[in-house]
Write an enzyme that holds these catalytic residues in place. Structure first.
Site, PDB file in Angstrom:
ATOM      1  N   GLY A  47       0.820  -1.201   0.000  1.00  0.00           N
ATOM      2  CA  GLY A  47       0.000   0.000   0.000  1.00  0.00           C
ATOM      3  C   GLY A  47       0.856   1.255   0.000  1.00  0.00           C
ATOM      4  N   HIS A  48       1.898   1.237  -0.834  1.00  0.00           N
ATOM      5  CA  HIS A  48       2.793   2.383  -0.928  1.00  0.00           C
ATOM      6  C   HIS A  48       3.610   2.309  -2.220  1.00  0.00           C
ATOM      7  CE1 HIS A  48       5.379  -0.710   0.985  1.00  0.00           C
ATOM      8  NE2 HIS A  48       6.317  -0.168   0.231  1.00  0.00           N
ATOM      9  N   ALA A  49       4.328   3.383  -2.478  1.00  0.00           N
ATOM     10  CA  ALA A  49       5.316   3.443  -3.558  1.00  0.00           C
ATOM     11  C   ALA A  49       6.590   4.020  -2.958  1.00  0.00           C
ATOM     12  CB  ALA A  49       4.827   4.328  -4.697  1.00  0.00           C
ATOM     13  N   ARG A  94       2.442  -0.487  -5.020  1.00  0.00           N
ATOM     14  CA  ARG A  94       2.285  -1.930  -4.854  1.00  0.00           C
ATOM     15  C   ARG A  94       1.440  -2.252  -3.640  1.00  0.00           C
ATOM     16  NH1 ARG A  94       7.781  -1.595  -3.570  1.00  0.00           N
ATOM     17  NH2 ARG A  94       7.605  -0.065  -5.220  1.00  0.00           N
TER      18      ARG A  94
END
Length: 134
Positions: A47-49, A94
């Site tokens: 839940g991040h990039a 992702r």
């Protein structure tokens, strides 16, 4: 989508296979290694990039899905072979989900932990891409 499946060399042996990761396999210098385990099948990770870091995700055991977004399109990759890793380059969102029982995800990263490198909100991610990645 700025991702790539990396084949990890393996040595076949009747006693069991060995997979080998050396510096020439990675397109970056390894700075950090961590792994996810005991993840409930209903849980989501990621839940991040990352603004700068590259990561190689390897399913050491079991399987899981990686849902990727590059600002325009979404792609899902199922990882279930310990000799195949998913290289995720910078500026790629992702999320990991659909973990099978006993799954282990090994992550090899190009950078040490730095909160400044993370984008943890999808709307902020899209705004970051618009401002920085034209």
């Amino acid at each position: 989508m700025d991702i790539e499946i990396i084949s990890i060399p393996k040595i076949h042996d009747t006693r069991g296979n060995i997979a080998v990761i050396e510096k020439n396999l990675l397109p970056f210098q390894m700075k950090r290694v961590y792994y996810l385990f005991d993840v409930p099948s209903s849980a989501r990770r990621g839940g991040h990039a990352h603004k700068e870091q590259f990561e190689l995700l390897i399913p050491l055991s079991g399987s899981f899905d990686v849902v990727l977004h590059d600002g325009n399109e979404t792609q899902k990759v199922t990882l279930n072979k310990p000799d195949k890793g998913l290289l995720i380059k910078s500026n790629t969102w992702r999320e990991l989900d659909n973990f099978s029982s006993g799954s282990i995800c090994l992550v090899i990263s190009s950078g040490e932990f730095s909160e400044e490198d993370y984008i943890r909100n999808f709307n902020e991610y899209k705004a970051y891409l618009e401002a920085n990645c034209k």
